[in-house]
Design a protein around this motif. Structure first.
Motif, PDB file in Angstrom:
ATOM      1  N   VAL A   1      -2.579   7.840  11.399  1.00 22.95           N
ATOM      2  CA  VAL A   1      -3.217   7.277  10.193  1.00 22.95           C
ATOM      3  C   VAL A   1      -2.442   7.720   8.947  1.00 22.95           C
ATOM      4  O   VAL A   1      -2.200   6.921   8.040  1.00 22.95           O
ATOM      5  CB  VAL A   1      -4.715   7.673  10.112  1.00 22.95           C
ATOM      6  CG1 VAL A   1      -5.279   7.404   8.717  1.00 22.95           C
ATOM      7  CG2 VAL A   1      -5.512   6.910  11.158  1.00 22.95           C
TER       8      VAL A   1
ATOM      9  N   LYS B   1     -10.731   2.396  13.115  1.00 21.45           N
ATOM     10  CA  LYS B   1     -11.871   2.993  12.429  1.00 21.45           C
ATOM     11  C   LYS B   1     -11.474   3.652  11.101  1.00 21.45           C
ATOM     12  O   LYS B   1     -12.180   3.532  10.116  1.00 21.45           O
ATOM     13  CB  LYS B   1     -12.498   4.047  13.358  1.00 21.45           C
ATOM     14  CG  LYS B   1     -13.888   4.505  12.972  1.00 21.45           C
ATOM     15  CD  LYS B   1     -14.517   5.296  14.118  1.00 21.45           C
ATOM     16  CE  LYS B   1     -15.797   5.969  13.699  1.00 21.45           C
ATOM     17  NZ  LYS B   1     -16.286   6.902  14.738  1.00 21.45           N
ATOM     18  N   TYR B   2     -10.353   4.338  11.095  1.00 19.71           N
ATOM     19  CA  TYR B   2     -10.061   5.221   9.965  1.00 19.71           C
ATOM     20  C   TYR B   2      -8.913   4.789   9.048  1.00 19.71           C
ATOM     21  O   TYR B   2      -8.825   5.289   7.929  1.00 19.71           O
ATOM     22  CB  TYR B   2      -9.791   6.645  10.471  1.00 19.71           C
ATOM     23  CG  TYR B   2     -11.006   7.299  11.078  1.00 19.71           C
ATOM     24  CD1 TYR B   2     -12.197   7.404  10.355  1.00 19.71           C
ATOM     25  CD2 TYR B   2     -10.985   7.807  12.373  1.00 19.71           C
ATOM     26  CE1 TYR B   2     -13.321   7.996  10.909  1.00 19.71           C
ATOM     27  CE2 TYR B   2     -12.108   8.407  12.939  1.00 19.71           C
ATOM     28  CZ  TYR B   2     -13.274   8.496  12.202  1.00 19.71           C
ATOM     29  OH  TYR B   2     -14.375   9.076  12.743  1.00 19.71           O
TER      30      TYR B   2
ATOM     31  N   THR C   1      -5.174  12.456   5.759  1.00 14.71           N
ATOM     32  CA  THR C   1      -6.052  13.486   6.323  1.00 14.71           C
ATOM     33  C   THR C   1      -5.367  14.846   6.219  1.00 14.71           C
ATOM     34  O   THR C   1      -4.258  15.020   6.720  1.00 14.71           O
ATOM     35  CB  THR C   1      -6.350  13.184   7.806  1.00 14.71           C
ATOM     36  OG1 THR C   1      -7.127  11.990   7.898  1.00 14.71           O
ATOM     37  CG2 THR C   1      -7.122  14.331   8.459  1.00 14.71           C
TER      38      THR C   1
ATOM     39  N   LYS D   1      -7.062  13.399  18.872  1.00 15.09           N
ATOM     40  CA  LYS D   1      -7.529  13.281  17.480  1.00 15.09           C
ATOM     41  C   LYS D   1      -6.423  13.662  16.509  1.00 15.09           C
ATOM     42  O   LYS D   1      -6.219  13.003  15.489  1.00 15.09           O
ATOM     43  CB  LYS D   1      -8.730  14.221  17.243  1.00 15.09           C
ATOM     44  CG  LYS D   1     -10.062  13.666  17.630  1.00 15.09           C
ATOM     45  CD  LYS D   1     -11.156  14.658  17.221  1.00 15.09           C
ATOM     46  CE  LYS D   1     -12.445  14.345  17.952  1.00 15.09           C
ATOM     47  NZ  LYS D   1     -13.480  15.358  17.686  1.00 15.09           N
ATOM     48  N   VAL D   2      -5.735  14.761  16.805  1.00 13.91           N
ATOM     49  CA  VAL D   2      -4.656  15.234  15.927  1.00 13.91           C
ATOM     50  C   VAL D   2      -3.538  14.200  15.868  1.00 13.91           C
ATOM     51  O   VAL D   2      -3.067  13.836  14.778  1.00 13.91           O
ATOM     52  CB  VAL D   2      -4.125  16.599  16.420  1.00 13.91           C
ATOM     53  CG1 VAL D   2      -2.848  16.980  15.674  1.00 13.91           C
ATOM     54  CG2 VAL D   2      -5.188  17.670  16.245  1.00 13.91           C
TER      55      VAL D   2
ATOM     56  N   TRP E   1      -6.875   2.878   6.313  1.00 10.15           N
ATOM     57  CA  TRP E   1      -7.255   2.055   5.167  1.00 10.15           C
ATOM     58  C   TRP E   1      -6.285   0.883   5.106  1.00 10.15           C
ATOM     59  O   TRP E   1      -5.151   1.020   4.676  1.00 10.15           O
ATOM     60  CB  TRP E   1      -7.159   2.901   3.896  1.00 10.15           C
ATOM     61  CG  TRP E   1      -7.975   2.391   2.756  1.00 10.15           C
ATOM     62  CD1 TRP E   1      -9.212   2.825   2.396  1.00 10.15           C
ATOM     63  CD2 TRP E   1      -7.628   1.360   1.819  1.00 10.15           C
ATOM     64  NE1 TRP E   1      -9.652   2.125   1.304  1.00 10.15           N
ATOM     65  CE2 TRP E   1      -8.713   1.221   0.923  1.00 10.15           C
ATOM     66  CE3 TRP E   1      -6.531   0.529   1.655  1.00 10.15           C
ATOM     67  CZ2 TRP E   1      -8.714   0.311  -0.112  1.00 10.15           C
ATOM     68  CZ3 TRP E   1      -6.537  -0.401   0.625  1.00 10.15           C
ATOM     69  CH2 TRP E   1      -7.624  -0.489  -0.247  1.00 10.15           C
TER      70      TRP E   1
ATOM     71  N   GLN F   1       0.801  -1.217   0.000  1.00  8.27           N
ATOM     72  CA  GLN F   1       0.000   0.000   0.000  1.00  8.27           C
ATOM     73  C   GLN F   1       0.840   1.276   0.000  1.00  8.27           C
ATOM     74  O   GLN F   1       0.308   2.358  -0.255  1.00  8.27           O
ATOM     75  CB  GLN F   1      -0.907   0.036   1.237  1.00  8.27           C
ATOM     76  CG  GLN F   1      -1.906  -1.083   1.296  1.00  8.27           C
ATOM     77  CD  GLN F   1      -2.861  -0.985   2.465  1.00  8.27           C
ATOM     78  OE1 GLN F   1      -3.668  -1.874   2.680  1.00  8.27           O
ATOM     79  NE2 GLN F   1      -2.787   0.072   3.253  1.00  8.27           N
TER      80      GLN F   1
ATOM     81  N   TRP G   1      -9.127   4.832  16.880  1.00  3.81           N
ATOM     82  CA  TRP G   1      -9.090   5.715  15.703  1.00  3.81           C
ATOM     83  C   TRP G   1      -8.487   4.987  14.497  1.00  3.81           C
ATOM     84  O   TRP G   1      -9.013   5.041  13.380  1.00  3.81           O
ATOM     85  CB  TRP G   1      -8.286   6.982  16.030  1.00  3.81           C
ATOM     86  CG  TRP G   1      -8.323   8.036  14.959  1.00  3.81           C
ATOM     87  CD1 TRP G   1      -7.613   8.058  13.789  1.00  3.81           C
ATOM     88  CD2 TRP G   1      -9.111   9.233  14.967  1.00  3.81           C
ATOM     89  NE1 TRP G   1      -7.903   9.192  13.076  1.00  3.81           N
ATOM     90  CE2 TRP G   1      -8.810   9.936  13.775  1.00  3.81           C
ATOM     91  CE3 TRP G   1     -10.011   9.802  15.864  1.00  3.81           C
ATOM     92  CZ2 TRP G   1      -9.409  11.170  13.463  1.00  3.81           C
ATOM     93  CZ3 TRP G   1     -10.598  11.026  15.550  1.00  3.81           C
ATOM     94  CH2 TRP G   1     -10.302  11.690  14.370  1.00  3.81           C
TER      95      TRP G   1
ATOM     96  N   CYS H   1     -13.277   6.112   1.558  1.00  4.05           N
ATOM     97  CA  CYS H   1     -12.327   5.104   2.062  1.00  4.05           C
ATOM     98  C   CYS H   1     -12.588   4.810   3.528  1.00  4.05           C
ATOM     99  O   CYS H   1     -11.994   3.902   4.094  1.00  4.05           O
ATOM    100  CB  CYS H   1     -10.888   5.576   1.874  1.00  4.05           C
ATOM    101  SG  CYS H   1     -10.310   6.741   3.125  1.00  4.05           S
ATOM    102  N   GLY H   2     -13.429   5.611   4.179  1.00  3.11           N
ATOM    103  CA  GLY H   2     -13.707   5.426   5.600  1.00  3.11           C
ATOM    104  C   GLY H   2     -13.025   6.453   6.489  1.00  3.11           C
ATOM    105  O   GLY H   2     -13.471   6.725   7.604  1.00  3.11           O
ATOM    106  N   ASN H   3     -11.929   7.029   6.014  1.00  6.34           N
ATOM    107  CA  ASN H   3     -11.176   8.030   6.788  1.00  6.34           C
ATOM    108  C   ASN H   3     -11.882   9.390   6.704  1.00  6.34           C
ATOM    109  O   ASN H   3     -12.833   9.550   5.933  1.00  6.34           O
ATOM    110  CB  ASN H   3      -9.747   8.115   6.227  1.00  6.34           C
ATOM    111  CG  ASN H   3      -8.785   8.862   7.142  1.00  6.34           C
ATOM    112  OD1 ASN H   3      -9.057   9.071   8.331  1.00  6.34           O
ATOM    113  ND2 ASN H   3      -7.660   9.261   6.586  1.00  6.34           N
TER     114      ASN H   3
ATOM    115  N   LEU I   1      -1.477   5.690  -1.199  1.00  2.99           N
ATOM    116  CA  LEU I   1      -2.610   6.236  -0.444  1.00  2.99           C
ATOM    117  C   LEU I   1      -2.476   7.718  -0.117  1.00  2.99           C
ATOM    118  O   LEU I   1      -3.093   8.216   0.831  1.00  2.99           O
ATOM    119  CB  LEU I   1      -2.815   5.423   0.842  1.00  2.99           C
ATOM    120  CG  LEU I   1      -3.193   3.954   0.621  1.00  2.99           C
ATOM    121  CD1 LEU I   1      -3.385   3.255   1.962  1.00  2.99           C
ATOM    122  CD2 LEU I   1      -4.470   3.833  -0.192  1.00  2.99           C
TER     123      LEU I   1
ATOM    124  N   ALA J   1      -4.819  11.236  13.828  1.00  3.48           N
ATOM    125  CA  ALA J   1      -4.859  11.515  12.383  1.00  3.48           C
ATOM    126  C   ALA J   1      -3.437  11.477  11.825  1.00  3.48           C
ATOM    127  O   ALA J   1      -3.207  10.981  10.714  1.00  3.48           O
ATOM    128  CB  ALA J   1      -5.507  12.873  12.121  1.00  3.48           C
TER     129      ALA J   1
ATOM    130  N   ILE K   1      -8.838  17.714   9.495  1.00  8.45           N
ATOM    131  CA  ILE K   1      -9.361  16.851  10.553  1.00  8.45           C
ATOM    132  C   ILE K   1     -10.828  17.172  10.864  1.00  8.45           C
ATOM    133  O   ILE K   1     -11.538  16.360  11.445  1.00  8.45           O
ATOM    134  CB  ILE K   1      -8.464  16.950  11.800  1.00  8.45           C
ATOM    135  CG1 ILE K   1      -8.721  15.779  12.724  1.00  8.45           C
ATOM    136  CG2 ILE K   1      -8.596  18.297  12.485  1.00  8.45           C
ATOM    137  CD1 ILE K   1      -7.653  15.561  13.741  1.00  8.45           C
TER     138      ILE K   1
END
Lengths: 319, 319
Positions: free
Chosen positions: B244, B278-279, A167, B237-238, B281, A158, B275, A177-179, A162, B241, A170
């Motif tokens: 991710v 969930k997010y 992100t 969260k930051v 890929w 991958q 997170w 893609c779900g994000n 991607l 992200a 935020i």
């Protein structure tokens, strides 16, 4: 050595026969992505027949088959691991078995953004450096990365692909893609109506225009329409932030941006270059932003290079 | 073979002598980053003298010197290319010449986040996989990436290190790296006062607390303070992200998060893992998020591994 090179897209299949960097003949067909994948394979076989016939090539003088397509491709085992919506049955298909049984040939597979990058590296805007990032702007947003002349794959194939799903906002929208707040969900053509609607004056613009796409938006911008200009600038910011993230991730010399949208490179490229010059963290160098050279065949050149690389490697391994 | 391993931080210098994965002795000193770098080098030499003396080691039984530090390190030529604020004169310093003239030894240099990753891979939470991303949460936010057991460097030695400077909020604040809305500028400790102030109820919280740092914020969260909880969640969260984005960039099996802040891993880790689940890929796998093992010596283990790798490689090259 001649290779059979195939670019299996969501809309069209393009096939070509390449010898010593010369594209001897190419042909194409609709990719019939609503049909069973076995039917798609029949089309591939027809295209290959046509290539061989038109160039009067015997199958035993072919070095190998190269095939690129969207999705996550296991390049070590020639399997499609994941693909969005179109050609889903390709995940079950045994490409090695097919190439071996039908043609007694080796097959080399790769993700299509990666082969486009290799094509640009060999024949296009990537010439002169071995450290390149590609961003593909289309229905979705994809990418690829090359470090020191080697494509980056990662453990699950991958890595590099991607970049459209980094992100960048935020507080942004959910991506398909779900994000959340991906480059793609903040800028892709499928988000265009809502991106226009969220811009002040956008609702009126949508009422005036029966259909609006990127081409029309850029035309309106050139005509001085301020709302269109604001929409376009917001989107170019998102693309550019995505490019800076790719630069920070992969540390290239050059970024190549591809996609039909780059017909408006007169507006897009200067914006991206300025953003990169201003915001990318580069200690002692400058990263150039270029538009892909304008040819449909770039992925064919790329997959041809990879077929030759694999054949040469096998020759070396067996010495 | 014994190696001299040095972790040159912004606040402290840690030095150790390692043989067959045993840390025989270690010592440390303030890094005097406000002084000339030549004075810092004198401190390094004193620490090395101490290591040799305490372990009764002759210099000719040492394999090599390993040195890690913050900044962009040219690992091919052992030069510091860029470094933020502290130890700036290191950019002019000839580390090869110093190690060779003073000790007749080879030196291996690397960025400190990368050596921490290697240390975790060999001795910590990275064991069992060769595909790891590291995120270091400190005054600044750094990182490193390993693909298939190899550290990612990139053309200009920046790849993997700039995860803290991926834009995650395109409408966010200017970072001190020059970019906007970076993971770092949206979450680092130097932004804490303004991040609290921007949260509803934050101004009152700042008035109540004479000084507020991450530790206090997490303690308040545990005590049920809703404002602190909101601030902490926005920051987590930051970070998440950012993680991710690192996963999408480098395609690892595992993410390791380090920094004193991970004392609150009871709150942080479950948030990050949720997170990511969930997010991120990921086609056919799950990426684990782990906290760094709690030891100051992890970078020493890492640089020791790299010294051995280099020595073994030179032996193989000369065979």
């Amino acid at each position: 050595m001649r290779n059979i090179c195939i670019d299996l897209g969501g809309t069209n299949i393009k096939a070509g026969i390449i010898e010593n960097d010369q594209l001897l003949y190419s042909c194409s067909a609709p990719s019939m992505s609503d049909q069973s994948f076995l039917k798609v394979v029949l089309v591939l076989e027809e295209l290959i027949d046509q290539l061989l016939e038109k160039t009067k090539t015997q199958i035993d003088s072919i070095g190998g088959i190269g095939l690129c397509m969207p999705g996550i491709v296991d390049v070590d085992n020639n399997r499609v691991l994941a693909i969005n919506a179109k050609h889903e049955e390709a995940i079950q298909f045994d490409f090695n078995g097919w190439a071996n049984t039908t043609y007694q040939l080796p097959i080399v597979m790769e993700n299509d953004a990666r082969t486009a990058l290799v094509g640009e590296w060999q024949q296009g805007e990537g010439r002169g450096t071995d450290d390149i990032v590609m961003m593909t702007l289309g229905t979705g947003i994809g990418g690829a990365a090359m470090i020191n002349g080697k494509l980056l794959h990662g453990k699950h194939y991958q890595a590099g692909c991607l970049g459209g799903h980094f992100t960048v906002d935020i507080n942004g929208s959910q991506c398909n893609c779900g994000n959340i707040g991906c480059v793609e969900s903040q800028s892709a053509s499928w988000r265009l109506p809502s991106l226009i609607e969220e811009t002040p004056g956008g609702k009126e613009l949508l009422k005036q225009e029966s259909t609006i796409d990127f081409k029309r938006l850029f035309d309106l911008t050139r005509e001085g329409n301020q709302v269109a200009k604001n929409v376009v600038e917001n989107i170019m910011k998102v693309w550019s932030a995505g490019i800076v993230n790719m630069i920070h991730a992969y540390d290239p010399d050059r970024v190549i941006v591809s996609g039909g949208i780059m017909n408006s490179k007169d507006i897009i490229l200067p914006f991206m270059q300025e953003w990169v010059d201003k915001y990318a963290w580069t200690a002692n160098h400058r990263v150039e932003v270029k538009a892909s050279i304008d040819t449909e065949n770039i992925a064919l050149w790329g997959i041809n290079y990879l077929v030759n690389e694999k054949i040469n490697q096998q020759v070396n391994d067996s010495v």
